[in-house]
Design a protein around this motif. Structure first.
Motif, mmCIF file in Angstrom:
data_model
loop_
_atom_site.group_PDB
_atom_site.id
_atom_site.type_symbol
_atom_site.label_atom_id
_atom_site.label_comp_id
_atom_site.label_asym_id
_atom_site.label_seq_id
_atom_site.Cartn_x
_atom_site.Cartn_y
_atom_site.Cartn_z
ATOM 1 N N GLN A 86 0.803 -1.222 0.000
ATOM 2 C CA GLN A 86 0.000 0.000 0.000
ATOM 3 C C GLN A 86 0.838 1.275 0.000
ATOM 4 N N VAL A 87 1.995 1.239 0.661
ATOM 5 C CA VAL A 87 2.809 2.457 0.755
ATOM 6 C C VAL A 87 3.892 2.495 -0.314
ATOM 7 N N LEU A 88 4.597 1.376 -0.490
ATOM 8 C CA LEU A 88 5.729 1.358 -1.424
ATOM 9 C C LEU A 88 5.348 0.884 -2.825
ATOM 10 N N GLY A 89 4.179 0.313 -2.965
ATOM 11 C CA GLY A 89 3.742 -0.126 -4.290
ATOM 12 C C GLY A 89 4.335 -1.440 -4.742
ATOM 13 N N VAL A 90 4.751 -2.297 -3.807
ATOM 14 C CA VAL A 90 5.271 -3.611 -4.178
ATOM 15 C C VAL A 90 4.133 -4.458 -4.748
ATOM 16 N N MET A 94 10.958 -2.417 -3.291
ATOM 17 C CA MET A 94 10.950 -1.589 -2.077
ATOM 18 C C MET A 94 11.865 -0.383 -2.238
ATOM 19 N N ALA A 95 13.059 -0.593 -2.791
ATOM 20 C CA ALA A 95 14.006 0.509 -2.974
ATOM 21 C C ALA A 95 13.455 1.533 -3.963
ATOM 22 N N LEU A 96 12.880 1.040 -5.058
ATOM 23 C CA LEU A 96 12.280 1.947 -6.032
ATOM 24 C C LEU A 96 11.103 2.697 -5.413
ATOM 25 N N ARG A 100 10.617 6.736 -4.851
ATOM 26 C CA ARG A 100 9.467 7.426 -5.425
ATOM 27 C C ARG A 100 8.627 8.109 -4.345
ATOM 28 N N VAL A 101 8.267 7.362 -3.312
ATOM 29 C CA VAL A 101 7.359 7.882 -2.288
ATOM 30 C C VAL A 101 7.998 9.009 -1.476
#
Length: 407
Positions: A309-313, A332-334, A338-339
């Motif tokens: 939900q937060v990192l978009g995985v 997660m790193a990407l 971004r976030v």
């Protein structure tokens, strides 16, 4: 000069308080180029104190003793020194009057037991105490110049700085220089083998300090002049750096996180974190020193739903590869980049234990990813130790990966 530190206090030998005085004094004496050979703690016991002082005075050039100078019945250091030297205790009447006046000015009650703090072995040289009520003193015991100061660190330290340091600095001749190099990623034995021959080549002494998860290499040179000592130590340190390569991350008191921060700041880059198994530990290490010029923030994404939900995985990726995987670490790193709007995104995901492992993904397995404008760099480690050790090792490994990514 050879030196010993004696700490007097029953509370020390019982483990009721941590003996920080010994550590601090050893550090100061070493910085003044005296060779600390021994530290010792004894109880508030006449026999033990006298025996310790007798032995230390015969063996060393310098002894610094803390504790046992206060107003209570267990403060017997001064009386022990007088008995050892076969001299009487002599009261400093002027000191008593001045102490009483200090109590009056401070609006405090003066107790008669305070007077014993002004009883010194005959012939002793008093050391003023501007913070507390117990002065120190110095005498000669055997071949040693011996200093006695209170055990309260807030009193001991200023007394050392004002009364002892100037005397000890004048006793040293010649030059000494030490370079401290911090490393991570190699066992102490392996580091030592790589540095074989350096001591002989440069006439220096190498010392090693293992402080998990770091190994510190200390390069020490002594010579007739300060400039020549510095030249030899710095020359040997250059060779140490060359042989150890990328595992050397800093010099002196610089932390790993601080070294990473300096690299980021020098390039005008910002950092954002995505932490799973480390649970915010990397953020803690980063923020131990000022970091506002490069550190933007962290997403502590312990649960998979936060990763999604937060990192978009991608949830399909979490299902197929599992949270502890190179693919998830990369996303997660990407996502952190971004976030958080960071130039560099660092992600960590692993199994810290003690449960949760499997034959395919055992406890101690950790994946890392660093996302930069140039792309993504991946890494992984397998460190099957205790939970705390896995987490700290993972935090260090992640920060070292950022150093590698920045080149």
């Amino acid at each position: 000069m050879t030196a010993a530190v004696l700490c007097v206090g029953t509370e020390l030998v019982r483990g009721e308080i941590v003996n920080t005085n010994a550590t601090w004094l050893c550090e100061q004496l070493t910085a003044l180029r005296h060779e600390v050979v021994e530290t010792l703690a004894v109880a508030d016991d006449e026999k033990e104190i006298i025996a310790a002082l007798t032995r230390l005075g015969q063996r060393y050039d310098l002894v610094i003793s803390t504790g046992g100078l206060g107003p209570t019945t267990d403060d017997i250091t001064s009386a022990c020194v007088a008995k050892l030297l076969s001299v009487p205790l002599v009261r400093d009447e002027a000191g008593v009057a001045a102490l009483k006046q200090r109590f009056v000015q401070a609006g405090r009650t003066f107790y008669e037991s305070n007077i014993k703090q002004l009883d010194f072995p005959q012939g002793a040289h008093p050391l003023p105490n501007e913070v507390g009520t117990a002065p120190g003193f110095s005498v000669t015991i055997g071949k040693a110049l011996a200093f006695f100061v209170p055990g309260v660190p807030a009193e001991m330290k200023p007394m050392f700085e004002c009364s002892i340091r100037p005397q000890l600095a004048s006793l040293v001749q010649g030059g000494e220089h030490q370079v401290r190099l911090k490393t991570f990623g190699m066992a102490e034995a392996a580091v030592g083998e790589l540095l074989t021959g350096v001591e002989e080549q440069f006439a220096v002494t190498l010392g090693y300090r293992a402080h998990f998860p770091e190994i510190e290499v200390k390069v020490l040179a002594r010579d007739a002049s300060q400039s020549s000592a510095e030249e030899r130590a710095n020359g040997a340190a250059r060779v140490v750096r060359e042989r150890l390569g990328q595992i050397v991350f800093a010099e002196g008191d610089v932390t790993l996180a601080q070294s990473v921060g300096r690299l980021l700041s020098a390039r005008g880059l910002t950092l954002g974190l995505a932490e799973s198994c480390t649970g915010g530990l990397i953020s803690h290490l980063v923020c131990e020193r000022p970091a506002s010029d490069y550190f933007l923030g962290s997403v502590v994404c312990y649960a998979n739903q936060i990763k999604e939900q937060v990192l978009g995985v991608n949830p399909d990726l979490l299902r197929d590869k599992g949270a502890v995987s190179a693919e998830v670490a990369e996303q997660m790193a990407l996502g952190a980049r971004r976030v958080l709007g960071a130039d560099v995104g660092l992600a960590v995901t692993g199994i810290a234990g003690p449960s949760g492992g499997s034959s395919e993904k055992p406890v101690g397995l950790v994946h890392y990813a660093v996302a930069t404008p140039a792309g993504v760099m991946l890494s992984q480690t397998q460190f099957p130790r205790s939970r705390d050790q896995v987490r700290l090792h993972a935090a260090y490994s992640a920060l070292m990966l950022v150093r590698r990514a920045l080149g």
